[in-house]
Design a protein around this motif. Structure first.
Motif, PDB file in Angstrom:
ATOM      1  N   PRO A  22       0.804  -1.227   0.000  1.00  0.00           N
ATOM      2  CA  PRO A  22       0.000   0.000   0.000  1.00  0.00           C
ATOM      3  C   PRO A  22       0.836   1.276   0.000  1.00  0.00           C
ATOM      4  O   PRO A  22       0.283   2.368  -0.177  1.00  0.00           O
ATOM      5  N   ARG A  39      -0.320   4.754   1.539  1.00  0.00           N
ATOM      6  CA  ARG A  39      -1.015   4.246   2.707  1.00  0.00           C
ATOM      7  C   ARG A  39      -0.322   2.999   3.270  1.00  0.00           C
ATOM      8  O   ARG A  39      -0.963   2.136   3.871  1.00  0.00           O
ATOM      9  N   CYS A  56     -12.747  -2.138   1.350  1.00  0.00           N
ATOM     10  CA  CYS A  56     -12.129  -0.812   1.253  1.00  0.00           C
ATOM     11  C   CYS A  56     -12.785   0.175   2.216  1.00  0.00           C
ATOM     12  O   CYS A  56     -12.104   0.964   2.884  1.00  0.00           O
ATOM     13  N   GLY A  57     -14.109   0.132   2.292  1.00  0.00           N
ATOM     14  CA  GLY A  57     -14.812   1.048   3.178  1.00  0.00           C
ATOM     15  C   GLY A  57     -14.518   0.783   4.640  1.00  0.00           C
ATOM     16  O   GLY A  57     -14.305   1.713   5.424  1.00  0.00           O
ATOM     17  N   GLY A  93     -11.834  -0.601   5.818  1.00  0.00           N
ATOM     18  CA  GLY A  93     -10.453  -0.185   6.065  1.00  0.00           C
ATOM     19  C   GLY A  93     -10.346   1.315   6.264  1.00  0.00           C
ATOM     20  O   GLY A  93      -9.626   1.780   7.158  1.00  0.00           O
ATOM     21  N   GLU A  94     -11.063   2.076   5.452  1.00  0.00           N
ATOM     22  CA  GLU A  94     -11.021   3.532   5.580  1.00  0.00           C
ATOM     23  C   GLU A  94     -11.660   3.980   6.894  1.00  0.00           C
ATOM     24  O   GLU A  94     -11.151   4.890   7.569  1.00  0.00           O
ATOM     25  N   LEU A  95     -12.754   3.334   7.277  1.00  0.00           N
ATOM     26  CA  LEU A  95     -13.390   3.647   8.556  1.00  0.00           C
ATOM     27  C   LEU A  95     -12.442   3.368   9.714  1.00  0.00           C
ATOM     28  O   LEU A  95     -12.298   4.187  10.632  1.00  0.00           O
ATOM     29  N   TYR A 139      -9.220   3.303   9.588  1.00  0.00           N
ATOM     30  CA  TYR A 139      -8.108   4.250   9.512  1.00  0.00           C
ATOM     31  C   TYR A 139      -8.469   5.577  10.161  1.00  0.00           C
ATOM     32  O   TYR A 139      -7.657   6.188  10.856  1.00  0.00           O
ATOM     33  N   ARG A 140      -9.711   6.009   9.952  1.00  0.00           N
ATOM     34  CA  ARG A 140     -10.126   7.321  10.443  1.00  0.00           C
ATOM     35  C   ARG A 140     -10.647   7.297  11.876  1.00  0.00           C
ATOM     36  O   ARG A 140     -10.620   8.313  12.564  1.00  0.00           O
TER      37      ARG A 140
END
Length: 266
Positions: A119, A124, A206-207, A209-211, A213-214
Motif C-alpha cells: 500500500p 497508505r 475498502c470502506g 479499512g477507511e473507517l 483508519y479514520r
C-alpha cells in the motif's frame, strides 16, 4: 529539505518513494536515481549505473530499493559511499543487517533494514525499520521522514522481530485480498451475480479499512458497533470466531509466513 538522496532502483516501491519525496519538498537537485531502465516523468537526475553518479555527489542516504536476490550483485558498486555520515536504507525483504553489510562490502557501512508493504504505492503503507550498528538518532529521523512519504513508520531494535513484521504487515495485504476474494465467492454462492458479489466485497473491505483508519476506536470496538445481539452479523461471527475459525487460521498463516521469512534470511 536539504537532505541528499541516492536512490538505487526505481521500480514500484522506489518510484512511489521518489514521488513522495518530491511532493514533500525534497529538492530534485538533491536526488540522484540509479536505474538502468530509466525513469519517466521525474525532475530528479537519473543515471544508468553507479559509475555515472556525479563525482561530487555525497548522499546523506543511500536507499537500496532493489530486489533481495539482486542485492549481492548491485550493492558493492556503492561501497564508496560508506561512512559514518551516510546511512544505507534497505527495503529488500528478508535481507538481514549482516547480509546487507556483506553485500555492500564495507565494514564502515551504517545500515537500516526496513520492511515496507505494497500500500506504500498509494501513500497508505506502513514500514518497520531496524537500525544496525552506528545508526544515529539523526539518521533514524532522516529515514523516518523519507519513509513517511509513503505511509506510517515504526521502529524495532530487536532484528528477530522483523520476521513477524514481514508476516503481519509485509504479507498482510495478500491476506486482505484473499479475504475479499473469499467474500465475493461466498456472495456468489449465496445467489448474487458474480459482478455484484465482487463489487460488494471490494467496496466493503475498502470502506471498512477507511473507517478503521479514520476512527479513534480500536478494531474490537468497531466490530462491536456493527454487531447487534442475535442479529445477522452475530450469526456470522459465531462461525468466524469458532475454535477452528478465522483467528486460528490467521495465527497459523502468520506463523507460516514468519517461518518462511526466517528460512529465506538464511
Amino acid at each position: 529539505m536539504s537532505i541528499s538522496i541516492l536512490l538505487v532502483g526505481c521500480g514500484k516501491m522506489g518510484g512511489a518513494m521518489l514521488s513522495g519525496w518530491l511532493e514533500h519538498s525534497v529538492s530534485p537537485e538533491n536526488v540522484v536515481v540509479v536505474e538502468p531502465n530509466g525513469v519517466e516523468e521525474t525532475t530528479a537526475k537519473v543515471v544508468p549505473s553507479a559509475d555515472a553518479v556525479p563525482q561530487g555527489f555525497r548522499p546523506d542516504v543511500v536507499v537500496l530499493a532493489v530486489k533481495p536476490q539482486m542485492m549481492d550483485e548491485v550493492a558493492p558498486a556503492f561501497a564508496r559511499f560508506a561512512s559514518d555520515k551516510t546511512v544505507f536504507l534497505s527495503i529488500a525483504a528478508g535481507r538481514t543487517l549482516a547480509s546487507l553489510r556483506r553485500a555492500v562490502g564495507a565494514d564502515e557501512a551504517v545500515i537500516v533494514r526496513a520492511m515496507p508493504n505494497t500500500p506504500s504505492a498509494v501513500g497508505r503503507g506502513i514500514t518497520v525499520c531496524c537500525p544496525g550498528e552506528g545508526v544515529t538518532d539523526a539518521m533514524r529521523d532522516t529515514c523516518t521522514m523519507l519513509l513517511e512519504a509513503v505511509g506510517q513508520v515504526a521502529w524495532v531494535d530487536d532484528e528477530t522481530q522483523m520476521d513477524a513484521v514481514t508476516a503481519v504487515s509485509g504479507s498482510g495485504p495478500a491476506y486482505v485480498f484473499a479475504l475479499t476474494e473469499a467474500m465475493a465467492a461466498a456472495g456468489e454462492e449465496a445467489g448474487l451475480p458474480a459482478n455484484l458479489a465482487a463489487m460488494l466485497a471490494r467496496a466493503t473491505v475498502c470502506g471498512a479499512g477507511e473507517l478503521m483508519y479514520r476512527a479513534s476506536e480500536d478494531p474490537a470496538r468497531l466490530r462491536e458497533n456493527v454487531t447487534s445481539p442475535g442479529g445477522t452479523t452475530a450469526a456470522a461471527l459465531e462461525v468466524l470466531r469458532a475454535d477452528d475459525g478465522f483467528p486460528a487460521l490467521l495465527e497459523k498463516a502468520v506463523a507460516a509466513a514468519a517461518r518462511r521469512s526466517k528460512e529465506l534470511a538464511g
